[in-house]
Design a protein around this motif. Structure first.
Motif, mmCIF file in Angstrom:
data_model
loop_
_atom_site.group_PDB
_atom_site.id
_atom_site.type_symbol
_atom_site.label_atom_id
_atom_site.label_comp_id
_atom_site.label_asym_id
_atom_site.label_seq_id
_atom_site.Cartn_x
_atom_site.Cartn_y
_atom_site.Cartn_z
ATOM 1 N N ALA A 1 10.934 -5.795 -10.697
ATOM 2 C CA ALA A 1 9.713 -6.413 -10.173
ATOM 3 C C ALA A 1 8.597 -5.377 -10.037
ATOM 4 O O ALA A 1 7.436 -5.661 -10.350
ATOM 5 C CB ALA A 1 10.006 -7.080 -8.825
ATOM 6 N N ALA A 2 8.940 -4.165 -9.591
ATOM 7 C CA ALA A 2 7.929 -3.113 -9.463
ATOM 8 C C ALA A 2 7.368 -2.729 -10.830
ATOM 9 O O ALA A 2 6.161 -2.506 -10.978
ATOM 10 C CB ALA A 2 8.527 -1.891 -8.764
ATOM 11 N N PHE A 3 8.238 -2.657 -11.830
ATOM 12 C CA PHE A 3 7.772 -2.354 -13.189
ATOM 13 C C PHE A 3 6.764 -3.400 -13.654
ATOM 14 O O PHE A 3 5.768 -3.074 -14.302
ATOM 15 C CB PHE A 3 8.942 -2.287 -14.162
ATOM 16 C CG PHE A 3 9.694 -0.979 -14.155
ATOM 17 C CD1 PHE A 3 9.469 -0.009 -13.192
ATOM 18 C CD2 PHE A 3 10.654 -0.724 -15.116
ATOM 19 C CE1 PHE A 3 10.165 1.200 -13.188
ATOM 20 C CE2 PHE A 3 11.355 0.478 -15.139
ATOM 21 C CZ PHE A 3 11.113 1.433 -14.171
ATOM 22 N N ILE B 1 4.729 -2.755 -16.989
ATOM 23 C CA ILE B 1 5.866 -2.360 -17.816
ATOM 24 C C ILE B 1 6.761 -3.565 -18.042
ATOM 25 O O ILE B 1 7.116 -4.263 -17.092
ATOM 26 C CB ILE B 1 6.670 -1.226 -17.135
ATOM 27 C CG1 ILE B 1 5.802 0.020 -16.976
ATOM 28 C CG2 ILE B 1 7.948 -0.915 -17.899
ATOM 29 C CD1 ILE B 1 6.442 1.119 -16.133
ATOM 30 N N GLY B 2 7.125 -3.808 -19.290
ATOM 31 C CA GLY B 2 8.074 -4.875 -19.604
ATOM 32 C C GLY B 2 9.485 -4.330 -19.542
ATOM 33 O O GLY B 2 9.716 -3.138 -19.778
ATOM 34 N N ALA B 3 10.445 -5.209 -19.233
ATOM 35 C CA ALA B 3 11.821 -4.726 -19.102
ATOM 36 C C ALA B 3 12.817 -5.862 -19.300
ATOM 37 O O ALA B 3 12.475 -7.038 -19.161
ATOM 38 C CB ALA B 3 12.033 -4.091 -17.733
ATOM 39 N N HIS B 4 14.045 -5.468 -19.625
ATOM 40 C CA HIS B 4 15.167 -6.409 -19.628
ATOM 41 C C HIS B 4 16.395 -5.686 -19.109
ATOM 42 O O HIS B 4 16.567 -4.484 -19.303
ATOM 43 C CB HIS B 4 15.406 -7.051 -21.001
ATOM 44 C CG HIS B 4 15.588 -6.100 -22.134
ATOM 45 N ND1 HIS B 4 16.805 -5.556 -22.476
ATOM 46 C CD2 HIS B 4 14.697 -5.591 -23.026
ATOM 47 C CE1 HIS B 4 16.668 -4.777 -23.535
ATOM 48 N NE2 HIS B 4 15.389 -4.765 -23.891
ATOM 49 N N LEU B 5 17.234 -6.431 -18.409
ATOM 50 C CA LEU B 5 18.397 -5.862 -17.739
ATOM 51 C C LEU B 5 19.642 -6.073 -18.589
ATOM 52 O O LEU B 5 19.895 -7.186 -19.063
ATOM 53 C CB LEU B 5 18.573 -6.527 -16.373
ATOM 54 C CG LEU B 5 19.579 -5.908 -15.419
ATOM 55 C CD1 LEU B 5 19.224 -4.470 -15.084
ATOM 56 C CD2 LEU B 5 19.653 -6.745 -14.137
ATOM 57 N N GLN B 6 20.417 -5.006 -18.774
ATOM 58 C CA GLN B 6 21.637 -5.048 -19.569
ATOM 59 C C GLN B 6 22.818 -4.548 -18.732
ATOM 60 O O GLN B 6 22.624 -3.848 -17.740
ATOM 61 C CB GLN B 6 21.489 -4.194 -20.836
ATOM 62 C CG GLN B 6 20.354 -4.626 -21.747
ATOM 63 C CD GLN B 6 20.527 -6.043 -22.258
ATOM 64 O OE1 GLN B 6 21.628 -6.466 -22.605
ATOM 65 N NE2 GLN B 6 19.430 -6.790 -22.293
ATOM 66 N N HIS B 7 24.029 -4.896 -19.184
ATOM 67 C CA HIS B 7 25.238 -4.473 -18.471
ATOM 68 C C HIS B 7 26.314 -4.048 -19.464
ATOM 69 O O HIS B 7 27.413 -4.591 -19.482
ATOM 70 C CB HIS B 7 25.730 -5.597 -17.546
ATOM 71 C CG HIS B 7 24.781 -5.871 -16.432
ATOM 72 N ND1 HIS B 7 23.826 -6.851 -16.511
ATOM 73 C CD2 HIS B 7 24.605 -5.248 -15.240
ATOM 74 C CE1 HIS B 7 23.111 -6.844 -15.404
ATOM 75 N NE2 HIS B 7 23.564 -5.881 -14.616
#
Length: 195
Positions: free
Chosen positions: A135-137, A142-148
């Motif tokens: 959320a801060a990004f 800044i764009g982002a995606h979360l991976q695991h």
């Protein structure tokens, strides 16, 4: 809705998965800004029993590319290779989130009644840090995606960068947005109040 909380809720609502990235940061944002945000979130994210188990590192440049190349080459399922490849070639960097397993084990000994639950609480604390960073990004452009790809990522971290008792919990891949997020749909999920 009270106007005091509206900006915070707007930040939460506007945080979205963005896969289309460019390997750069937004104008007027430097890597030090990214580091400062991640550091503050790791420091201030609540943890069970104030254990402060959250850890993070930021990979950019060759260390970022080596990590995702390792995941791409190692992952056994062909259908899952697209995301590591795009992370390697299109993103600026990766925040790797971890928890301190030694501290988790110490807490299990200190609080035996909670021993089974403490690893789950550690995962919750890491998840909180991951979402807050995401959320801060968004607020920084800044764009982002979360991976695991946790174990594959752990195997590819730079030598000496991770303590033996740190467990990888997630990877936030980030860069300059190169496209818009997909439209998001919502289920009916009313929060009920009981008196």
């Amino acid at each position: 809705m009270t106007s005091k909380v509206a900006p915070f809720l707007d930040t939460i609502a506007s945080r979205r998965t963005i896969y289309a990235l460019k390997p750069q940061l937004p104008e007027n944002i430097e890597l030090k800004d990214v580091q400062d945000v991640v550091q503050a979130i790791i420091k201030h994210t609540p943890t069970a029993f104030n254990s402060q188990i959250n850890r993070a590192m930021i990979l950019t440049g060759e260390s970022h590319k080596r990590l995702w190349n390792h995941v791409y080459e190692t992952i056994p399922i062909e259908n899952f290779k697209k995301r590591p490849l795009s992370a390697r070639d299109e993103a600026f960097g990766t925040v790797v989130f971890m928890v301190n397993d030694a501290k988790t084990k110490e807490m299990q000994q200190q609080f035996p009644a909670w021993a089974e639950t403490i690893p789950e609480l550690a995962a919750h604390a890491s998840g909180s840090a991951q979402i807050s960073t995401w959320a801060a990004f968004k607020q920084l452009g800044i764009g982002a995606h979360l991976q695991h790809f946790n174990q594959l990522v752990a195997d590819a971290l730079p030598e000496g960068s991770i303590m033996e008792d740190w467990e990888v919990q997630g990877q936030l891949v980030f860069g300059l947005p190169a496209g818009s997020p997909n439209e998001k749909t919502f289920i009916e999920n009313e929060v009920k109040v009981f008196h």
